[in-house]
Design a protein around this motif. Sequence first.
Motif, PDB file in Angstrom:
ATOM      1  N   ALA A 166      38.449  37.944  45.577  1.00  0.00           N
ATOM      2  CA  ALA A 166      39.072  37.193  46.499  1.00  0.00           C
ATOM      3  C   ALA A 166      39.570  38.057  47.588  1.00  0.00           C
ATOM      4  O   ALA A 166      38.988  38.532  48.430  1.00  0.00           O
ATOM      5  CB  ALA A 166      39.738  36.096  46.007  1.00  0.00           C
ATOM      6  N   GLY A 176      41.890  40.291  47.151  1.00  0.00           N
ATOM      7  CA  GLY A 176      41.912  41.680  46.453  1.00  0.00           C
ATOM      8  C   GLY A 176      43.209  42.268  46.295  1.00  0.00           C
ATOM      9  O   GLY A 176      43.261  43.326  45.861  1.00  0.00           O
ATOM     10  N   LEU A 192      43.444  42.356  42.458  1.00  0.00           N
ATOM     11  CA  LEU A 192      42.456  43.107  41.502  1.00  0.00           C
ATOM     12  C   LEU A 192      42.287  44.308  42.060  1.00  0.00           C
ATOM     13  O   LEU A 192      42.203  45.423  41.157  1.00  0.00           O
ATOM     14  CB  LEU A 192      41.098  42.531  41.880  1.00  0.00           C
ATOM     15  N   ILE A 220      34.040  36.723  47.174  1.00  0.00           N
ATOM     16  CA  ILE A 220      34.058  35.425  47.283  1.00  0.00           C
ATOM     17  C   ILE A 220      34.850  35.041  48.699  1.00  0.00           C
ATOM     18  O   ILE A 220      34.922  33.984  48.931  1.00  0.00           O
ATOM     19  CB  ILE A 220      34.326  34.545  46.122  1.00  0.00           C
ATOM     20  N   ALA A 272      39.962  27.301  46.965  1.00  0.00           N
ATOM     21  CA  ALA A 272      40.489  28.457  46.137  1.00  0.00           C
ATOM     22  C   ALA A 272      40.546  29.586  47.056  1.00  0.00           C
ATOM     23  O   ALA A 272      41.439  30.528  46.866  1.00  0.00           O
ATOM     24  CB  ALA A 272      39.684  28.644  44.957  1.00  0.00           C
ATOM     25  N   ILE A 274      55.840  34.312  49.645  1.00  0.00           N
ATOM     26  CA  ILE A 274      55.010  35.387  49.097  1.00  0.00           C
ATOM     27  C   ILE A 274      54.836  36.825  49.700  1.00  0.00           C
ATOM     28  O   ILE A 274      54.376  36.683  50.950  1.00  0.00           O
ATOM     29  CB  ILE A 274      53.714  34.749  48.601  1.00  0.00           C
ATOM     30  N   VAL A 276      50.202  40.725  52.596  1.00  0.00           N
ATOM     31  CA  VAL A 276      49.968  40.108  51.382  1.00  0.00           C
ATOM     32  C   VAL A 276      49.255  38.558  51.918  1.00  0.00           C
ATOM     33  O   VAL A 276      48.487  38.147  51.152  1.00  0.00           O
ATOM     34  CB  VAL A 276      50.840  40.067  50.339  1.00  0.00           C
ATOM     35  N   PHE A 306      46.042  38.003  53.235  1.00  0.00           N
ATOM     36  CA  PHE A 306      44.643  38.466  52.530  1.00  0.00           C
ATOM     37  C   PHE A 306      44.648  37.654  51.041  1.00  0.00           C
ATOM     38  O   PHE A 306      43.696  37.285  50.609  1.00  0.00           O
ATOM     39  CB  PHE A 306      44.619  40.045  51.933  1.00  0.00           C
ATOM     40  N   THR A 325      44.862  35.128  48.203  1.00  0.00           N
ATOM     41  CA  THR A 325      44.377  33.598  48.216  1.00  0.00           C
ATOM     42  C   THR A 325      45.297  32.915  47.040  1.00  0.00           C
ATOM     43  O   THR A 325      45.550  33.430  46.049  1.00  0.00           O
ATOM     44  CB  THR A 325      42.775  33.641  48.011  1.00  0.00           C
ATOM     45  N   ALA A 382      44.310  32.188  39.271  1.00  0.00           N
ATOM     46  CA  ALA A 382      43.128  32.907  38.264  1.00  0.00           C
ATOM     47  C   ALA A 382      43.836  34.268  37.633  1.00  0.00           C
ATOM     48  O   ALA A 382      43.415  34.113  36.566  1.00  0.00           O
ATOM     49  CB  ALA A 382      41.934  33.162  39.078  1.00  0.00           C
ATOM     50  N   HIS A 383      44.892  34.880  38.343  1.00  0.00           N
ATOM     51  CA  HIS A 383      45.312  36.296  38.101  1.00  0.00           C
ATOM     52  C   HIS A 383      46.451  35.635  37.042  1.00  0.00           C
ATOM     53  O   HIS A 383      46.587  36.515  36.121  1.00  0.00           O
ATOM     54  CB  HIS A 383      45.609  36.960  39.090  1.00  0.00           C
ATOM     55  N   ASP A 413      54.107  33.202  42.213  1.00  0.00           N
ATOM     56  CA  ASP A 413      54.792  31.705  42.715  1.00  0.00           C
ATOM     57  C   ASP A 413      54.105  30.495  42.624  1.00  0.00           C
ATOM     58  O   ASP A 413      54.686  29.488  42.392  1.00  0.00           O
ATOM     59  CB  ASP A 413      55.195  32.024  44.147  1.00  0.00           C
ATOM     60  N   LEU A 422      40.273  29.477  32.516  1.00  0.00           N
ATOM     61  CA  LEU A 422      38.996  29.978  33.275  1.00  0.00           C
ATOM     62  C   LEU A 422      38.083  30.795  32.409  1.00  0.00           C
ATOM     63  O   LEU A 422      38.769  31.849  31.693  1.00  0.00           O
ATOM     64  CB  LEU A 422      39.290  30.554  34.478  1.00  0.00           C
ATOM     65  N   GLU A 447      32.956  31.417  35.222  1.00  0.00           N
ATOM     66  CA  GLU A 447      33.466  30.115  35.829  1.00  0.00           C
ATOM     67  C   GLU A 447      34.040  30.498  37.172  1.00  0.00           C
ATOM     68  O   GLU A 447      34.374  31.780  37.389  1.00  0.00           O
ATOM     69  CB  GLU A 447      34.309  29.470  35.101  1.00  0.00           C
ATOM     70  N   SER A 476      58.734  44.117  46.058  1.00  0.00           N
ATOM     71  CA  SER A 476      57.308  43.513  45.807  1.00  0.00           C
ATOM     72  C   SER A 476      57.689  41.817  46.559  1.00  0.00           C
ATOM     73  O   SER A 476      56.689  41.301  46.975  1.00  0.00           O
ATOM     74  CB  SER A 476      56.765  43.400  44.643  1.00  0.00           C
TER      75      SER A 476
HETATM   76  C1  LIG Z   1      52.644  44.252  47.568  1.00  0.00           C
HETATM   77  C2  LIG Z   1      52.154  42.882  46.841  1.00  0.00           C
HETATM   78  C3  LIG Z   1      53.155  41.898  46.958  1.00  0.00           C
HETATM   79  C4  LIG Z   1      53.030  40.618  46.499  1.00  0.00           C
HETATM   80  N1  LIG Z   1      53.938  39.732  46.364  1.00  0.00           N
HETATM   81  C5  LIG Z   1      53.803  38.596  45.534  1.00  0.00           C
HETATM   82  C6  LIG Z   1      54.704  37.417  45.581  1.00  0.00           C
HETATM   83  O1  LIG Z   1      55.720  37.635  46.116  1.00  0.00           O
HETATM   84  N2  LIG Z   1      54.362  36.490  45.049  1.00  0.00           N
HETATM   85  C7  LIG Z   1      53.019  36.315  44.329  1.00  0.00           C
HETATM   86  O2  LIG Z   1      53.039  34.978  43.947  1.00  0.00           O
HETATM   87  N3  LIG Z   1      52.059  37.110  44.480  1.00  0.00           N
HETATM   88  C8  LIG Z   1      52.519  38.310  45.126  1.00  0.00           C
HETATM   89  N4  LIG Z   1      51.170  39.038  45.499  1.00  0.00           N
HETATM   90  C9  LIG Z   1      50.145  38.960  44.782  1.00  0.00           C
HETATM   91  C10 LIG Z   1      49.189  38.556  45.867  1.00  0.00           C
HETATM   92  O3  LIG Z   1      49.567  37.064  46.099  1.00  0.00           O
HETATM   93  C11 LIG Z   1      47.706  38.374  45.461  1.00  0.00           C
HETATM   94  O4  LIG Z   1      46.944  38.121  46.516  1.00  0.00           O
HETATM   95  C12 LIG Z   1      47.321  37.131  44.600  1.00  0.00           C
HETATM   96  O5  LIG Z   1      47.990  37.333  43.259  1.00  0.00           O
HETATM   97  C13 LIG Z   1      45.764  37.465  44.117  1.00  0.00           C
HETATM   98  O6  LIG Z   1      45.226  36.799  45.031  1.00  0.00           O
HETATM   99  P1  LIG Z   1      43.817  37.591  45.436  1.00  0.00           P
HETATM  100  O7  LIG Z   1      43.122  36.512  46.406  1.00  0.00           O
HETATM  101  O8  LIG Z   1      44.071  38.766  46.471  1.00  0.00           O
HETATM  102  O9  LIG Z   1      42.888  37.834  44.463  1.00  0.00           O
HETATM  103  P2  LIG Z   1      42.075  39.103  43.773  1.00  0.00           P
HETATM  104  O10 LIG Z   1      42.903  40.468  43.690  1.00  0.00           O
HETATM  105  O11 LIG Z   1      40.794  39.283  44.814  1.00  0.00           O
HETATM  106  O12 LIG Z   1      41.754  38.408  42.493  1.00  0.00           O
HETATM  107  C14 LIG Z   1      42.537  38.442  41.294  1.00  0.00           C
HETATM  108  C15 LIG Z   1      41.847  38.051  39.966  1.00  0.00           C
HETATM  109  O13 LIG Z   1      41.482  36.485  40.173  1.00  0.00           O
HETATM  110  C16 LIG Z   1      39.990  36.433  39.875  1.00  0.00           C
HETATM  111  N5  LIG Z   1      39.828  35.438  41.128  1.00  0.00           N
HETATM  112  C17 LIG Z   1      39.959  35.615  42.288  1.00  0.00           C
HETATM  113  N6  LIG Z   1      39.373  34.449  42.822  1.00  0.00           N
HETATM  114  C18 LIG Z   1      38.927  33.565  42.050  1.00  0.00           C
HETATM  115  C19 LIG Z   1      38.345  32.366  41.942  1.00  0.00           C
HETATM  116  N7  LIG Z   1      38.283  31.693  43.069  1.00  0.00           N
HETATM  117  N8  LIG Z   1      37.858  31.848  40.618  1.00  0.00           N
HETATM  118  C20 LIG Z   1      37.997  32.609  39.500  1.00  0.00           C
HETATM  119  N9  LIG Z   1      38.577  33.934  39.533  1.00  0.00           N
HETATM  120  C21 LIG Z   1      39.106  34.514  40.688  1.00  0.00           C
HETATM  121  C22 LIG Z   1      39.686  38.043  40.342  1.00  0.00           C
HETATM  122  O14 LIG Z   1      38.199  38.222  39.742  1.00  0.00           O
HETATM  123  C23 LIG Z   1      40.647  38.724  39.870  1.00  0.00           C
HETATM  124  O15 LIG Z   1      40.574  38.974  38.359  1.00  0.00           O
HETATM  125  C24 LIG Z   1      51.530  40.244  45.876  1.00  0.00           C
HETATM  126  C25 LIG Z   1      50.749  41.466  46.000  1.00  0.00           C
HETATM  127  C26 LIG Z   1      51.094  42.598  46.593  1.00  0.00           C
HETATM  128  C27 LIG Z   1      49.924  43.594  46.647  1.00  0.00           C
END
Ligand SMILES: Cc1cc2nc3c(=O)[nH]c(=O)nc-3n(C[C@H](O)[C@H](O)[C@H](O)COP(=O)(O)OP(=O)(O)OC[C@H]3O[C@@H](n4cnc5c(N)ncnc54)[C@H](O)[C@@H]3O)c2cc1C
Length: 289
Positions: A32, A34, A37, A54, A74, A101, A106, A109, A111, A117-118, A124, A167, A171, A197
């Motif tokens: 999503a 990234g 992941l 996606i 999502a 967040i 962050v 990008f 989601t 899902a993670h 949060d 999940l 799915e 972070s």
């Molecule tokens: C420097 C840094 C600081 C951050 N600080 C915070 C913070 O303060 N609070 C916070 O909550 N988070 C924080 N994050 C995490 C951030 O919010 C991530 O973006 C989030 O946790 C994952 O979302 P993503 O879209 O990047 O998912 P991805 O990294 O693309 O995917 C994460 C996982 O979910 C799965 N996935 C993604 N979308 C779906 C879907 N629709 N259905 C099923 N599976 C799916 C993927 O396969 C993977 O396993 C931080 C990250 C970084 C790098």
Amino acid sequence: MIPSSLNYHKAGSVEEALDLLEKYGDDAKLLAGGHSLIPVLKLRLNDTEHLIDIGKIPELKEIKEESGNIVIGAGVTHGAIVESDLIKEKLPIFSEGADLIGDVQVRNFGTIGGSIAHADPASDWPAMMLAVDATMHIQSKPGKGSGNEKREVKAEDFFMGLFTTDLAEDEILTAISIPIPPAGTKNTYVKFMQPASRFSVVGCAAMITRNNGKCENVRLAFSGASAKPYRAKGAESILEGADYNDENIAAAIEKVTEGVSVLSDHFATEEYRAHLAKVYAKRALKALN
Ligand SMILES: Cc1cc2nc3c(=O)[nH]c(=O)nc-3n(C[C@H](O)[C@H](O)[C@H](O)COP(=O)(O)OP(=O)(O)OC[C@H]3O[C@@H](n4cnc5c(N)ncnc54)[C@H](O)[C@@H]3O)c2cc1C
């Protein structure tokens, strides 16, 4: 560090993503935003042969009001949630929470679906999902996943433990729906953040509806404090039906980690986290005045 070599596929629709998941099976992962992941792949904590992107699927990018619910795709970024006028008006807890967040990159990008899902215990969204009684909308190919093409799971049943949700591998989480809180409801999210972070060491989501001075629909939920997000039901029950006052809030916060296995790590010991849970519960509840 760079991830090991892999094949990249861009899905244009949920159906296309599900076809790719079926084709590549255990060798594929959804991508999503990234922001969880890619670091995991770079650190070689996980490996995959196929990434199915996606992140640009239009149907996953919508925020809308539908039949008394706010429905968030999502694939909506944390930043888009901060900016949404609909969310600001109907679900301010999400505007406030999303804005806490990470940093701008962050939020632009990452989601909501990827975060849920993670299921990082320090993320949060899970506490907020429990507080607002969210429902997860999940899709799979017919006969795959749970056996249903589309199913819905309450937040309460969705988060199962450390990085573990309901999940299945084949799915996709497509959307999250939240009942629009009734008139007289206030909600908020506050957190003690890890200074580098900004992940939550302890995050607290609170929601109360006030009816003739009494508290109703009390929900108090935590991220970061435990391996799995949870509702502090003992604390909620003290406030439910009671007057909103300092005495009742003080009694409620004494119960916020009751029966909970509180995490301990190099950022915060179990004792310190339990203390933070009380402090942030008090701040959240007081903010609902
Ligand atoms: C420097 C840094 C600081 C951050 N600080 C915070 C913070 O303060 N609070 C916070 O909550 N988070 C924080 N994050 C995490 C951030 O919010 C991530 O973006 C989030 O946790 C994952 O979302 P993503 O879209 O990047 O998912 P991805 O990294 O693309 O995917 C994460 C996982 O979910 C799965 N996935 C993604 N979308 C779906 C879907 N629709 N259905 C099923 N599976 C799916 C993927 O396969 C993977 O396993 C931080 C990250 C970084 C790098």
